[in-house]
Structures are given as C-alpha cells and as structure tokens.
Design a protein around this motif. Structure first.
Motif, short mmCIF file in Angstrom:
data_model
loop_
_atom_site.label_atom_id
_atom_site.label_comp_id
_atom_site.label_asym_id
_atom_site.label_seq_id
_atom_site.Cartn_x
_atom_site.Cartn_y
_atom_site.Cartn_z
N PHE A 66 0.81 -1.21 0.00
CA PHE A 66 0.00 0.00 0.00
C PHE A 66 0.85 1.26 0.00
O PHE A 66 2.04 1.24 0.30
N ASP A 67 0.19 2.36 -0.35
CA ASP A 67 0.85 3.66 -0.35
C ASP A 67 -0.15 4.72 0.08
O ASP A 67 -1.35 4.63 -0.24
N LEU A 68 0.33 5.70 0.81
CA LEU A 68 -0.49 6.84 1.22
C LEU A 68 -0.01 8.09 0.49
O LEU A 68 1.19 8.28 0.31
N GLU A 69 -0.94 8.93 0.10
CA GLU A 69 -0.61 10.30 -0.28
C GLU A 69 -1.14 11.20 0.83
O GLU A 69 -2.25 10.98 1.33
N THR A 70 -0.35 12.16 1.21
CA THR A 70 -0.69 13.00 2.36
C THR A 70 -0.49 14.48 2.03
O THR A 70 0.12 14.83 1.02
N THR A 71 -0.96 15.34 2.91
CA THR A 71 -0.79 16.78 2.70
C THR A 71 0.58 17.27 3.17
O THR A 71 0.90 18.44 2.99
N GLY A 72 1.37 16.39 3.76
CA GLY A 72 2.69 16.77 4.25
C GLY A 72 3.31 15.63 5.02
O GLY A 72 2.83 14.49 4.98
N PHE A 73 4.37 15.92 5.74
CA PHE A 73 5.15 14.88 6.42
C PHE A 73 4.93 14.83 7.92
O PHE A 73 5.56 14.02 8.61
N PHE A 74 4.06 15.68 8.46
CA PHE A 74 3.97 15.83 9.91
C PHE A 74 2.54 15.59 10.41
O PHE A 74 1.77 16.54 10.62
N PRO A 75 2.17 14.33 10.62
CA PRO A 75 0.82 14.02 11.11
C PRO A 75 0.53 14.58 12.49
O PRO A 75 -0.62 14.81 12.85
N VAL A 77 1.11 17.52 13.54
CA VAL A 77 0.69 18.92 13.51
C VAL A 77 -0.30 19.19 12.38
O VAL A 77 -0.31 20.28 11.80
N GLY A 78 -1.11 18.20 12.07
CA GLY A 78 -2.24 18.44 11.19
C GLY A 78 -2.19 17.91 9.79
O GLY A 78 -3.20 17.96 9.08
N ASP A 79 -1.04 17.40 9.32
CA ASP A 79 -1.03 16.84 7.97
C ASP A 79 -1.93 15.61 7.92
O ASP A 79 -1.99 14.82 8.86
N GLU A 80 -2.63 15.45 6.79
CA GLU A 80 -3.67 14.44 6.69
C GLU A 80 -3.45 13.49 5.52
O GLU A 80 -2.71 13.79 4.58
N ILE A 81 -4.11 12.35 5.58
CA ILE A 81 -4.11 11.38 4.48
C ILE A 81 -5.14 11.83 3.45
O ILE A 81 -6.27 12.16 3.80
N ILE A 82 -4.75 11.85 2.17
CA ILE A 82 -5.70 12.25 1.14
C ILE A 82 -5.98 11.15 0.10
O ILE A 82 -6.92 11.28 -0.69
N SER A 83 -5.21 10.08 0.13
CA SER A 83 -5.56 8.92 -0.70
C SER A 83 -4.80 7.70 -0.22
O SER A 83 -3.71 7.80 0.36
N ILE A 84 -5.41 6.53 -0.47
CA ILE A 84 -4.82 5.24 -0.12
C ILE A 84 -4.93 4.34 -1.34
O ILE A 84 -6.02 4.20 -1.91
N GLY A 85 -3.82 3.74 -1.73
CA GLY A 85 -3.83 2.78 -2.82
C GLY A 85 -3.19 1.48 -2.36
O GLY A 85 -2.25 1.51 -1.56
N ALA A 86 -3.68 0.35 -2.85
CA ALA A 86 -3.13 -0.93 -2.42
C ALA A 86 -3.38 -2.01 -3.47
O ALA A 86 -4.33 -1.92 -4.27
N VAL A 87 -2.50 -2.99 -3.47
CA VAL A 87 -2.64 -4.16 -4.34
C VAL A 87 -2.08 -5.36 -3.59
O VAL A 87 -1.18 -5.22 -2.76
N LYS A 88 -2.60 -6.54 -3.87
CA LYS A 88 -2.15 -7.74 -3.15
C LYS A 88 -1.11 -8.53 -3.94
O LYS A 88 -1.12 -8.54 -5.18
#
Length: 246
Positions: A66-75, A77-88
């Motif tokens: 899996f991989d996350l795309e986020t708004t930044g590197f610091f969860p 102080v408010g950075d959030e997850i904006i997408s999740i992708g995964a494959v088996k």
C-alpha cells in the motif's frame, strides 16, 4: 534558519495556536456519525484477529502493498491522508485485479501545491470519502494479510499517528518495510522507489498517485522476494532478522 525551517516552524505554531482546536471540534462532529464507530470496531477486530505470520513461508503469505498520499510529512501537527492505494501479492505474484483505491476528503483545505504534486483535484475530494470510511474499507481489504510499504517507516507511522489524533483504537499491524528490506538484500542504503524501478526495469507509472506507487512497490517486492529465496530467507521471521542485522 532556511525557508523550509521557517515554513515548518510556522505550521507548528499555527497548529498549536488554533488549528488543533478546530480539528478537535471537527472530530467531535464525526464521532456522532455511524462511520466513526464502524471504523473503531473494525480496528479492534483487525487487532483481535491479527494472525501470527512469523514462521510462515513467504510464498504462502498474502501481502497488501500500500501507499499513502498526504498533505505533508507531519501528522502530529495536522497533515492528513488524502488517498490510499493498495494491491495484493499472493504466492510471490502481484494480483493486478485485486486492488484498492480511495480518495480521502480531509478536514483541512488541501493546498494548490499538494493538488499539483498528487494530481488530485477539487472534484476528487468532493467525491471522496471521510477518513473513517476510507480506513474501514482499507482494513477490510487488507485483513488477514501482511502490510508492505516503501518505506513503511513513513506510511505505518503516519497511519498510527492520524488514528491517534482521531482518538481511534491502536493500530499495530504486521508489516514489512520494503525499503529496509531492499537495503538489506542489496547491501545499500539508497533503495528509494525511483531507484528500484530503474534497477528492476519496471514500467514507470505517474508518481505520487497512491495506487500507481503501490503497484510499482508491489513489482519491486516481487523481485525482492526472489532475492530472499536465493539468499535462503524463507520466513517472515528470517526476513525481519535480515533487516535487523543489517
């Protein structure tokens, strides 16, 4: 202090002065929704039913890359997850038809820079799901498997800290850091995604799209598993020992 340091300092100050209070109010609102309790229940189930993989042969394991795309590197102080992708990956092979992709509509406004970086647009977020819904669906997709990310030190940590901010149950999955594994197997310390894509001749996909990055990571992981077999690394336990010893 350089521009990056100034920017980070400003964001930390902004978060602790007012953004954290706004975020807590939003989370309290989400707690009234059924989706919040559903993801809390799913997290508890995920932990309770987490199988022990340590002595299982790698070939017999199913992995969720899996991989996350986020708004930044610091969860923190408010950075959030904006997408999740995964494959088996099953029996050492990527399952191209067994994929997962969700766009998460965050609580905060997504910057123009982040939209450009990820290719996500306003309409994508409008049609996206809330974090509780996205996480619940991801857990259901990955249940009974071993998580893999490149590097997991970022993605797993980010997930854990954001769930904590949402006051949700603890998330302690079985996982493999494919970046650390590649470094150990290849005796390097620079096995980043782009470098491994070139090394193994993997078809390049548009980067910073969660599903594309997950698929490329899965293709890298296929090659790493083959190297594991050649080096007599056959179980999850010996794989972790290899990473730890390097």
């Amino acid at each position: 202090m350089n521009d990056i340091g100034i920017n980070v300092g400003y964001r930390i100050l902004k978060y602790y002065l007012w953004q954290q209070f706004f975020f807590r109010a939003q989370v309290n609102g989400e707690k009234t929704r059924p989706s919040y309790y559903k993801v809390a229940h799913t997290l508890k189930e995920f932990e309770a039913e987490k199988p022990t993989f340590q002595d299982k042969h790698l070939y017999n394991c199913t992995f969720t890359i899996f991989d996350l795309e986020t708004t930044g590197f610091f969860p923190e102080v408010g950075d959030e997850i904006i997408s999740i992708g995964a494959v088996k990956v099953t029996e050492g092979k990527i399952q191209e038809k067994d994929t997962f992709y969700k766009v998460i509509d965050p609580l905060q406004t997504v910057s123009r820079k982040t939209k450009k970086f990820t290719g996500l647009k306003r309409k994508d977020f409008k049609n996206g799901v809330t974090l509780p819904v996205g996480i619940k669906d991801f857990l259901e997709f990955s249940k009974g498997t071993i998580l893999v990310a490149h590097p997991a030190s970022f993605d797993i940590n980010f997930l854990q800290k954001r769930l904590h901010k949402w006051e949700l149950p603890t998330f302690q999955p079985e996982y493999i850091d494919s970046f650390a594994l590649a470094n150990a197997l290849l005796e390097r310390n620079d096995c980043y995604l782009d470098a491994m894509v070139k090394k193994f001749g993997i078809t390049e996909r548009t980067r910073h799209h969660a599903l594309n990055d997950a698929i490329m990571t899965a293709e890298i992981f296929e090659h790493l598993l083959k190297i594991c077999y050649k080096q007599e690394v056959h179980t999850i336990r010996t794989l972790h020992e290899l990473i730890t010893d390097k």
